[in-house]
Scaffold this motif. Structure first.
Motif, PDB file in Angstrom:
ATOM      1  N   GLN A  91      13.070   1.699  -3.786  1.00  0.00           N
ATOM      2  CA  GLN A  91      13.704   2.887  -4.360  1.00  0.00           C
ATOM      3  C   GLN A  91      12.841   4.134  -4.136  1.00  0.00           C
ATOM      4  OE1 GLN A  91      14.300   1.813  -8.456  1.00  0.00           O
ATOM      5  NE2 GLN A  91      16.102   0.549  -8.039  1.00  0.00           N
ATOM      6  N   LEU A  92      11.539   3.992  -4.372  1.00  0.00           N
ATOM      7  CA  LEU A  92      10.634   5.126  -4.173  1.00  0.00           C
ATOM      8  C   LEU A  92      10.602   5.561  -2.710  1.00  0.00           C
ATOM      9  CD1 LEU A  92       7.419   4.531  -6.309  1.00  0.00           C
ATOM     10  CD2 LEU A  92       8.828   6.577  -6.292  1.00  0.00           C
ATOM     11  N   ARG A  93      10.555   4.588  -1.808  1.00  0.00           N
ATOM     12  CA  ARG A  93      10.511   4.903  -0.383  1.00  0.00           C
ATOM     13  C   ARG A  93      11.742   5.692   0.034  1.00  0.00           C
ATOM     14  NH1 ARG A  93      11.217  -0.130   3.315  1.00  0.00           N
ATOM     15  NH2 ARG A  93      13.308   0.158   2.440  1.00  0.00           N
ATOM     16  N   ASN A  94      12.906   5.266  -0.421  1.00  0.00           N
ATOM     17  CA  ASN A  94      14.135   5.972  -0.069  1.00  0.00           C
ATOM     18  C   ASN A  94      14.140   7.391  -0.620  1.00  0.00           C
ATOM     19  OD1 ASN A  94      15.027   3.682   1.225  1.00  0.00           O
ATOM     20  ND2 ASN A  94      16.262   2.947  -0.508  1.00  0.00           N
ATOM     21  N   LYS A  95      13.607   7.555  -1.846  1.00  0.00           N
ATOM     22  CA  LYS A  95      13.558   8.890  -2.439  1.00  0.00           C
ATOM     23  C   LYS A  95      12.657   9.821  -1.630  1.00  0.00           C
ATOM     24  CE  LYS A  95      10.987   9.844  -6.029  1.00  0.00           C
ATOM     25  NZ  LYS A  95      10.417   9.931  -7.388  1.00  0.00           N
ATOM     26  N   HIS A  96      11.479   9.315  -1.245  1.00  0.00           N
ATOM     27  CA  HIS A  96      10.539  10.143  -0.487  1.00  0.00           C
ATOM     28  C   HIS A  96      11.054  10.433   0.917  1.00  0.00           C
ATOM     29  CE1 HIS A  96       6.896  10.537  -3.023  1.00  0.00           C
ATOM     30  NE2 HIS A  96       7.445   9.533  -3.667  1.00  0.00           N
ATOM     31  N   ARG A  97      11.700   9.463   1.529  1.00  0.00           N
ATOM     32  CA  ARG A  97      12.247   9.713   2.861  1.00  0.00           C
ATOM     33  C   ARG A  97      13.323  10.787   2.818  1.00  0.00           C
ATOM     34  NH1 ARG A  97      12.904   3.605   5.458  1.00  0.00           N
ATOM     35  NH2 ARG A  97      10.715   3.355   6.070  1.00  0.00           N
ATOM     36  N   GLU A  98      14.149  10.770   1.766  1.00  0.00           N
ATOM     37  CA  GLU A  98      15.199  11.773   1.636  1.00  0.00           C
ATOM     38  C   GLU A  98      14.606  13.163   1.448  1.00  0.00           C
ATOM     39  OE1 GLU A  98      18.982  13.547   1.336  1.00  0.00           O
ATOM     40  OE2 GLU A  98      18.228  11.673   2.207  1.00  0.00           O
ATOM     41  N   PHE A  99      13.551  13.247   0.607  1.00  0.00           N
ATOM     42  CA  PHE A  99      12.912  14.549   0.404  1.00  0.00           C
ATOM     43  C   PHE A  99      12.317  15.063   1.708  1.00  0.00           C
ATOM     44  CE2 PHE A  99       8.894  16.814  -0.133  1.00  0.00           C
ATOM     45  CZ  PHE A  99       9.339  17.957  -0.764  1.00  0.00           C
ATOM     46  N   GLU A 100      11.605  14.193   2.444  1.00  0.00           N
ATOM     47  CA  GLU A 100      10.968  14.620   3.689  1.00  0.00           C
ATOM     48  C   GLU A 100      12.010  15.032   4.721  1.00  0.00           C
ATOM     49  OE1 GLU A 100       8.534  11.312   4.621  1.00  0.00           O
ATOM     50  OE2 GLU A 100       7.083  11.722   3.017  1.00  0.00           O
ATOM     51  N   ARG A 101      13.185  14.343   4.724  1.00  0.00           N
ATOM     52  CA  ARG A 101      14.244  14.694   5.666  1.00  0.00           C
ATOM     53  C   ARG A 101      14.806  16.078   5.355  1.00  0.00           C
ATOM     54  NH1 ARG A 101      19.593  14.700   5.860  1.00  0.00           N
ATOM     55  NH2 ARG A 101      19.790  13.916   3.730  1.00  0.00           N
ATOM     56  N   SER A 149       0.822  -1.212   0.000  1.00  0.00           N
ATOM     57  CA  SER A 149       0.000   0.000   0.000  1.00  0.00           C
ATOM     58  C   SER A 149       0.858   1.266   0.000  1.00  0.00           C
ATOM     59  CB  SER A 149      -0.933   0.004   1.214  1.00  0.00           C
ATOM     60  OG  SER A 149      -0.200  -0.046   2.420  1.00  0.00           O
ATOM     61  N   LYS A 150       2.033   1.238   0.660  1.00  0.00           N
ATOM     62  CA  LYS A 150       2.892   2.427   0.672  1.00  0.00           C
ATOM     63  C   LYS A 150       3.451   2.707  -0.714  1.00  0.00           C
ATOM     64  CE  LYS A 150       4.332   2.531   5.500  1.00  0.00           C
ATOM     65  NZ  LYS A 150       5.479   2.542   6.438  1.00  0.00           N
ATOM     66  N   PHE A 151       3.737   1.660  -1.449  1.00  0.00           N
ATOM     67  CA  PHE A 151       4.210   1.834  -2.820  1.00  0.00           C
ATOM     68  C   PHE A 151       3.168   2.565  -3.653  1.00  0.00           C
ATOM     69  CE2 PHE A 151       4.280  -0.036  -7.176  1.00  0.00           C
ATOM     70  CZ  PHE A 151       5.457   0.563  -7.614  1.00  0.00           C
ATOM     71  N   VAL A 152       1.904   2.193  -3.499  1.00  0.00           N
ATOM     72  CA  VAL A 152       0.807   2.864  -4.209  1.00  0.00           C
ATOM     73  C   VAL A 152       0.726   4.325  -3.791  1.00  0.00           C
ATOM     74  CG1 VAL A 152      -1.689   2.949  -4.512  1.00  0.00           C
ATOM     75  CG2 VAL A 152      -0.517   0.742  -4.528  1.00  0.00           C
ATOM     76  N   ALA A 153       0.859   4.586  -2.491  1.00  0.00           N
ATOM     77  CA  ALA A 153       0.789   5.974  -2.005  1.00  0.00           C
ATOM     78  C   ALA A 153       1.908   6.817  -2.600  1.00  0.00           C
ATOM     79  CB  ALA A 153       0.862   5.997  -0.480  1.00  0.00           C
ATOM     80  N   TYR A 154       3.108   6.267  -2.708  1.00  0.00           N
ATOM     81  CA  TYR A 154       4.226   7.008  -3.297  1.00  0.00           C
ATOM     82  C   TYR A 154       3.970   7.326  -4.772  1.00  0.00           C
ATOM     83  CZ  TYR A 154       7.111   6.060   0.831  1.00  0.00           C
ATOM     84  OH  TYR A 154       7.620   5.998   2.095  1.00  0.00           O
TER      85      TYR A 154
END
Length: 527
Positions: A429-439, A107-112
């Protein structure tokens, strides 16, 4: 006003009572689904659904229905939406997703993918990206996928609707307010008798029953709804709904709430006072083993410990005592008990007339009805008594169907033996990208004390408009609750003769609720 599709989410097992609530509210095209009820209505119905529904967790307004067999199809469908109608560059947003699909297993992949599509839409249109806020977004979006059927919706509620706003004290393992309201409605209590909760905890079942008995809508305690930040928000319409107390009524019976723990009872009393129903609910510290036959006709609706989060020393002995007390001291009445383990129900030693499958959080539970009578069952039936009503028989048949559905569902979606797929790798890969942006974004917009630079709404003191002048925990001046002090003292308005404990002298003056003033709400923060 234009009508449109809406969806109300709820817990499994409460769909029918939610549909009944929507029928009473005047909704159209009501269709029951799994943990949801779809309906149609205009903007006023959208506002009323959030304000009035007791068994809804949240209300959604679908933006787009589409089919998708992979993540790229989701991305393209979401990106094709005209997002300028809903957001701008200054609007923060977040995406929640629920997935029941063999194609989309994360589900997190879909959200990203949904977030990326919205961000890329604005990048191409405006040359900039909007901001994402996980903790306190202006707009919440909900993506629901069942196999290849996708629905993207605006979340009209914001915080879950179970967060009523009256809970100022809690205890271990409190029951969810939506579930508590659902239990009362499933019990069929018609408010023409007393109601008893002998394991009241923080008082949620008793308070929800009192609000139903008085017909006080749960939205009266809320400080905000998600739709208040939408571009088409109609403040005057919401104020009219908020200030209308014409449906409220007197209650001529009593609600009793017991618990063996004194601090727990004190917390429950504080919650009832905050909700303005301390004159309806009578709390007392009492061991259920000492329960005696009530003077008047009554119904028990209760949520005793299951031995999960709360672990009494002798839980089987406790449930045996429940059965013994019901058999000998509750004759001629009905008792409804929710619990999670068959061995606990077995310890009660009584045969239930109906069983309803429910979830309390993640716990698979049953809500059982016990019809208590004096003497032998043959004599009771000969006198015209019914152990199982036609409604009970229908519920039992639906329960058997529901058990088979759950078994099939878990077989299909709980297989953890599969190998990692390309979708899994893309998700990482998407999760890491979004976490970096949010950080990076979070560090850029935070001060040294860790707080964001953006102005935050002061929920403790909203003046004018829908919520009058609120101080700590719900003080409202000039409206339905008059001048409410800390923890729910009401002066003026409907409860205009309350003393320091929030109680109203009884037996005087009948129904004299007083009128409400229209509030002159001014902006708060960026509104």
């Amino acid at each position: 006003m234009e009508e449109f599709e809406l969806i109300a989410k709820t817990f499994q097992g409460l769909e029918e009572v939610l549909a009944q609530e929507l029928t009473e509210l005047g909704a159209n095209d009501i269709q029951i689904g799994r943990r949801m009820v779809s309906f149609s209505g205009n903007k006023e119905m959208l506002y009323r659904a959030n304000f009035c529904l007791r068994t809804a967790i949240r209300v959604l307004k679908p933006i787009k229905h589409f089919k998708a067999l992979d993540a790229e199809a989701v991305y393209e469908a979401v990106k094709s939406i005209e997002w300028a109608n809903y957001l701008d560059l200054n609007t923060t947003f977040a995406v929640d997703s629920v997935v029941y699909s063999q194609e989309f297993r994360n589900s997190k992949f879909v959200a990203y993918k949904v977030k990326d599509a919205i961000v890329d839409y604005f990048r191409e249109k405006e040359g900039k990206r909007p901001n994402i806020s996980v903790t306190n977004p202006d707009i919440k979006l909900n993506m629901h996928i069942a196999e290849d059927q996708c629905t993207l919706s605006l979340d009209a509620s914001g915080e879950s609707l179970h967060l009523r706003g009256y809970r100022v004290a809690s205890c271990d393992a409190p029951i969810n307010e939506v579930l508590a309201a659902g239990l009362i409605k499933l019990s069929g209590w018609d408010m023409e008798s007393d109601l008893i909760d002998p394991f009241c905890g923080s008082g949620t079942i008793a308070i929800e029953a009192a609000l139903m008995a008085r017909n006080i809508y749960p939205g009266i305690f809320r400080k905000s709804f998600g739709f208040e930040k939408w571009k088409d928000f109609d403040r005057d319409l919401l104020d009219r709904i908020y200030n209308d107390d014409s449906a409220e009524r007197e209650f001529n019976h009593k609600i009793y709430a017991y618990d063996i723990n004194r601090p727990t009872i004190e917390g429950a009393m504080a919650n009832a006072k905050q909700a303005g129903v301390s004159d309806v609910v009578e709390f007392s510290q009492q061991d259920f083993r000492k329960f005696t036959q009530p003077e008047n006709k009554a119904i028990i609706v209760t949520n005793p410990p299951y031995g999960e989060r709360l672990q009494p020393a002798d839980i089987l002995g406790l449930y045996k005592a429940i059965g013994e007390r019901l058999k000998h001291e509750f004759k001629g009445n009905e008792a409804w008990i929710i619990s999670s383990k068959q061995e606990l129900f077995d310890s009660i030693g009584l045969r239930p007339s109906t069983k309803i499958q429910l979830y309390n959080g993640s716990l698979d539970c049953e809500f059982r009805k016990y019809q208590m009578f004096d003497g032998k069952i043959e004599k009771f039936r000969a006198a015209g008594g019914e152990i199982k009503t036609s409604e009970d028989r229908q519920r039992n048949a639906e329960r058997r169907k529901g058990r088979q559905f759950r078994e099939d569902f878990h077989r299909r979606f709980d297989d953890d033996s599969r190998e990692q797929t390309e979708e899994d790798r893309e998700f990482i890969q998407l999760r890491n990208k979004h976490r970096e942006f949010e950080r990076v974004y979070g560090r850029k917009h935070r001060g040294e004390d860790g707080e964001t630079d953006r102005p935050r709404r002061n929920f403790g003191d909203r003046k004018g408009g829908k919520f009058g002048d609120r101080n700590n925990f719900g003080e409202r001046k000039g409206g339905k609750f008059g001048d409410r002090g800390n923890f729910g003292d009401r002066k003026g308005g409907r409860f205009n003769d309350r003393n320091e404990q929030g109680d109203r002298p009884r037996g005087k003056g009948g129904k004299s609720f007083g009128g409400r003033k229209n509030f002159d709400r001014h902006s708060n923060g960026d509104r």
